[in-house]
Design a protein around this motif. Structure first.
Motif, PDB file in Angstrom:
ATOM      1  N   ASP A  71      23.035   0.558  15.817  1.00  0.00           N
ATOM      2  CA  ASP A  71      23.058   0.401  17.275  1.00  0.00           C
ATOM      3  C   ASP A  71      22.132  -0.719  17.718  1.00  0.00           C
ATOM      4  OD1 ASP A  71      20.796   1.824  16.551  1.00  0.00           O
ATOM      5  OD2 ASP A  71      20.953   3.297  18.168  1.00  0.00           O
ATOM      6  N   TRP A  72      20.956  -0.836  17.078  1.00  0.00           N
ATOM      7  CA  TRP A  72      20.032  -1.921  17.393  1.00  0.00           C
ATOM      8  C   TRP A  72      20.647  -3.265  16.997  1.00  0.00           C
ATOM      9  CZ3 TRP A  72      17.314  -5.859  15.016  1.00  0.00           C
ATOM     10  CH2 TRP A  72      16.220  -6.369  15.701  1.00  0.00           C
ATOM     11  N   SER A  73      21.308  -3.300  15.842  1.00  0.00           N
ATOM     12  CA  SER A  73      21.946  -4.529  15.366  1.00  0.00           C
ATOM     13  C   SER A  73      23.056  -4.976  16.315  1.00  0.00           C
ATOM     14  CB  SER A  73      22.506  -4.324  13.957  1.00  0.00           C
ATOM     15  OG  SER A  73      21.484  -4.033  13.039  1.00  0.00           O
ATOM     16  N   GLU A  74      23.834  -4.010  16.794  1.00  0.00           N
ATOM     17  CA  GLU A  74      24.914  -4.346  17.730  1.00  0.00           C
ATOM     18  C   GLU A  74      24.349  -4.859  19.051  1.00  0.00           C
ATOM     19  OE1 GLU A  74      28.984  -2.361  19.604  1.00  0.00           O
ATOM     20  OE2 GLU A  74      27.671  -1.169  18.308  1.00  0.00           O
ATOM     21  N   GLY A 123       0.794  -1.220   0.000  1.00  0.00           N
ATOM     22  CA  GLY A 123       0.000   0.000   0.000  1.00  0.00           C
ATOM     23  C   GLY A 123       0.824   1.267   0.000  1.00  0.00           C
ATOM     24  N   LEU A 124       2.156   1.151  -0.041  1.00  0.00           N
ATOM     25  CA  LEU A 124       3.032   2.321  -0.005  1.00  0.00           C
ATOM     26  C   LEU A 124       3.241   2.879  -1.406  1.00  0.00           C
ATOM     27  CD1 LEU A 124       5.792   1.140   2.500  1.00  0.00           C
ATOM     28  CD2 LEU A 124       3.965   2.780   2.937  1.00  0.00           C
ATOM     29  N   ALA A 125       3.301   4.192  -1.502  1.00  0.00           N
ATOM     30  CA  ALA A 125       3.542   4.849  -2.779  1.00  0.00           C
ATOM     31  C   ALA A 125       5.000   5.266  -2.943  1.00  0.00           C
ATOM     32  CB  ALA A 125       2.646   6.074  -2.917  1.00  0.00           C
ATOM     33  N   VAL A 126       5.835   4.980  -1.935  1.00  0.00           N
ATOM     34  CA  VAL A 126       7.243   5.354  -1.985  1.00  0.00           C
ATOM     35  C   VAL A 126       8.105   4.109  -2.157  1.00  0.00           C
ATOM     36  CG1 VAL A 126       6.931   7.439  -0.619  1.00  0.00           C
ATOM     37  CG2 VAL A 126       7.436   5.273   0.528  1.00  0.00           C
ATOM     38  N   ASP A 127       9.369   4.346  -2.543  1.00  0.00           N
ATOM     39  CA  ASP A 127      10.284   3.240  -2.827  1.00  0.00           C
ATOM     40  C   ASP A 127      11.459   3.160  -1.860  1.00  0.00           C
ATOM     41  OD1 ASP A 127       8.826   2.702  -5.301  1.00  0.00           O
ATOM     42  OD2 ASP A 127       9.795   4.521  -6.061  1.00  0.00           O
ATOM     43  N   LEU A 128      11.738   4.271  -1.180  1.00  0.00           N
ATOM     44  CA  LEU A 128      12.878   4.310  -0.265  1.00  0.00           C
ATOM     45  C   LEU A 128      12.499   5.135   0.951  1.00  0.00           C
ATOM     46  CD1 LEU A 128      15.859   3.791   0.442  1.00  0.00           C
ATOM     47  CD2 LEU A 128      16.457   5.786  -0.945  1.00  0.00           C
ATOM     48  N   ILE A 129      12.565   4.509   2.134  1.00  0.00           N
ATOM     49  CA  ILE A 129      12.191   5.176   3.381  1.00  0.00           C
ATOM     50  C   ILE A 129      13.417   5.206   4.287  1.00  0.00           C
ATOM     51  CG2 ILE A 129      10.553   5.208   5.302  1.00  0.00           C
ATOM     52  CD1 ILE A 129       8.804   3.268   3.663  1.00  0.00           C
ATOM     53  N   GLU A 130      13.785   6.400   4.747  1.00  0.00           N
ATOM     54  CA  GLU A 130      14.929   6.576   5.631  1.00  0.00           C
ATOM     55  C   GLU A 130      14.585   7.619   6.678  1.00  0.00           C
ATOM     56  OE1 GLU A 130      18.972   6.075   3.231  1.00  0.00           O
ATOM     57  OE2 GLU A 130      17.662   7.542   2.275  1.00  0.00           O
ATOM     58  N   GLY A 131      15.355   7.631   7.759  1.00  0.00           N
ATOM     59  CA  GLY A 131      15.121   8.638   8.781  1.00  0.00           C
ATOM     60  C   GLY A 131      15.134   8.035  10.170  1.00  0.00           C
ATOM     61  N   HIS A 132      14.482   8.723  11.107  1.00  0.00           N
ATOM     62  CA  HIS A 132      14.493   8.286  12.497  1.00  0.00           C
ATOM     63  C   HIS A 132      13.455   7.200  12.732  1.00  0.00           C
ATOM     64  CE1 HIS A 132      15.041   8.422  16.806  1.00  0.00           C
ATOM     65  NE2 HIS A 132      13.727   8.522  16.948  1.00  0.00           N
ATOM     66  N   HIS A 133      13.907   6.091  13.294  1.00  0.00           N
ATOM     67  CA  HIS A 133      13.036   4.973  13.654  1.00  0.00           C
ATOM     68  C   HIS A 133      13.759   4.188  14.740  1.00  0.00           C
ATOM     69  CE1 HIS A 133      10.853   1.121  13.341  1.00  0.00           C
ATOM     70  NE2 HIS A 133       9.869   1.821  12.802  1.00  0.00           N
ATOM     71  N   PRO A 134      13.043   3.644  15.717  1.00  0.00           N
ATOM     72  CA  PRO A 134      13.728   2.935  16.810  1.00  0.00           C
ATOM     73  C   PRO A 134      14.456   1.661  16.380  1.00  0.00           C
ATOM     74  CG  PRO A 134      11.338   2.738  16.996  1.00  0.00           C
ATOM     75  CD  PRO A 134      11.605   3.765  15.950  1.00  0.00           C
ATOM     76  N   ILE A 135      14.048   1.052  15.265  1.00  0.00           N
ATOM     77  CA  ILE A 135      14.652  -0.210  14.828  1.00  0.00           C
ATOM     78  C   ILE A 135      15.242  -0.097  13.426  1.00  0.00           C
ATOM     79  CG2 ILE A 135      14.202  -2.617  14.223  1.00  0.00           C
ATOM     80  CD1 ILE A 135      12.124  -2.729  16.417  1.00  0.00           C
TER      81      ILE A 135
END
Length: 305
Positions: A241-244, A203-215
């Motif tokens: 940081d989440w991955s580490e 349902g998304l109209a975008v192809d690339l999402i970046e920015g602030h997110h907790p995960i």
């Protein structure tokens, strides 16, 4: 150019491109790669009948020289321009930006360079030691079996993998030791969809999402790239940081966390037909201040990308 035989350790973009350039100049080249295939952090994987980029999602130019080289690859149809619709995780639109992607997958670059002989490619061979003797540079695998004698050995691996190979040059070994690449958990998924491009289950109209997110660090609609056909597919990159923090977590748990974060983002839960979870222990590199783009010690016969 005075070197007659050169060994390159690592078949990622640096090692593979160097091998191609040296071979084209008439130099005898052997490439040693610990994995089954080439590409390094340009790796791809299969989701059903289609491929997705499992490592770097695209290339981008940060210098005039690299941009010129990327444009040359586009003119030769080795790469394509990709200008995705972008937003942040709060659904706010971001300015469009041009990236460079491969023919269906970025790893096609290194396969092409290394398949056009005369390059000897040794896959699933892990180099364990590089030692200089009077007669040349000796390579040994991780079981101490000899791999060959060369005039020059070029180490083109992530810094932590280069560190144990640099015992001949302690200053370089210390430099490599100081570089700590980011860790990145990654999850690729493909939605069940018989209509392919005509329908977007997300349902998304975008192809690339970046920015602030907790995960999540970014979410890439891989199926929107040029040459990518088939059902809608996404690749989710977790924050470093989440991955580490969860570096040794179970893969299934990681997949659940990244899927749940994405489903909360899109507000629904489409059926997934195929998925793959991967942990990059060596993702983006930290930077070091060098006055040259590579290291070369002529006397020891060792160089580093």
């Amino acid at each position: 150019m005075s070197h007659k035989t050169i060994a390159i350790i690592g078949a990622g973009i640096a090692g593979a491109l160097l091998a191609r350039q040296l071979a084209d100049a008439g130099i005898q080249v052997e490439v040693f790669e610990k994995s089954r295939g080439t590409g390094g952090r340009l790796a791809s994987t299969r989701l059903g009948d289609h491929s997705v980029d499992l490592g770097a999602p695209y290339l981008e130019a940060h210098s005039p020289e690299f941009k010129l080289w990327l444009e040359q690859q586009v003119s030769q149809q080795h790469l394509h321009h990709w200008q995705p619709k972008r937003s942040d995780f709060q659904r706010q639109a971001r300015p469009e930006q041009r990236y460079y992607v491969g023919n269906n997958r970025l790893s096609a670059l290194t396969r092409q360079w290394l398949s056009q002989g005369p390059i000897q490619l040794h896959t699933q061979v892990r180099v364990g030691r590089v030692t200089r003797y009077e007669s040349g540079v000796y390579l040994y695998d991780d079981t101490e079996q000899p791999l060959g004698i060369f005039d020059l050995a070029v180490i083109a691996t992530p810094a932590p993998q280069a560190t144990p190979l640099l015992t001949e040059i302690p200053a370089w070994q210390q430099l490599a030791h100081e570089i700590t690449p980011d860790i990145c958990w990654l999850h690729a998924l493909q939605f069940a969809d018989e209509n392919h491009a005509e329908h977007r289950p997300s349902g998304l109209a975008v192809d690339l999402i970046e920015g602030h997110h907790p995960i999540l660090q970014r979410a890439i609609r891989n199926s929107s790239k040029p040459g990518c056909e088939g059902p809608e597919s996404w690749v989710l990159h977790a924050r470093s940081d989440w991955s580490e923090q969860h570096v040794d977590a179970d893969k299934e748990w990681i997949a659940e966390q990244l899927q749940q974060a994405f489903f909360e983002l899109i507000g629904n839960k489409p059926e997934i037909s195929h998925s793959r979870t991967h942990r990059w222990l060596y993702s983006l590199n930290g930077t070091v201040n060098l006055d040259q783009p590579y290291l070369l010690a002529q006397e020891q016969g060792i160089a580093v990308c």
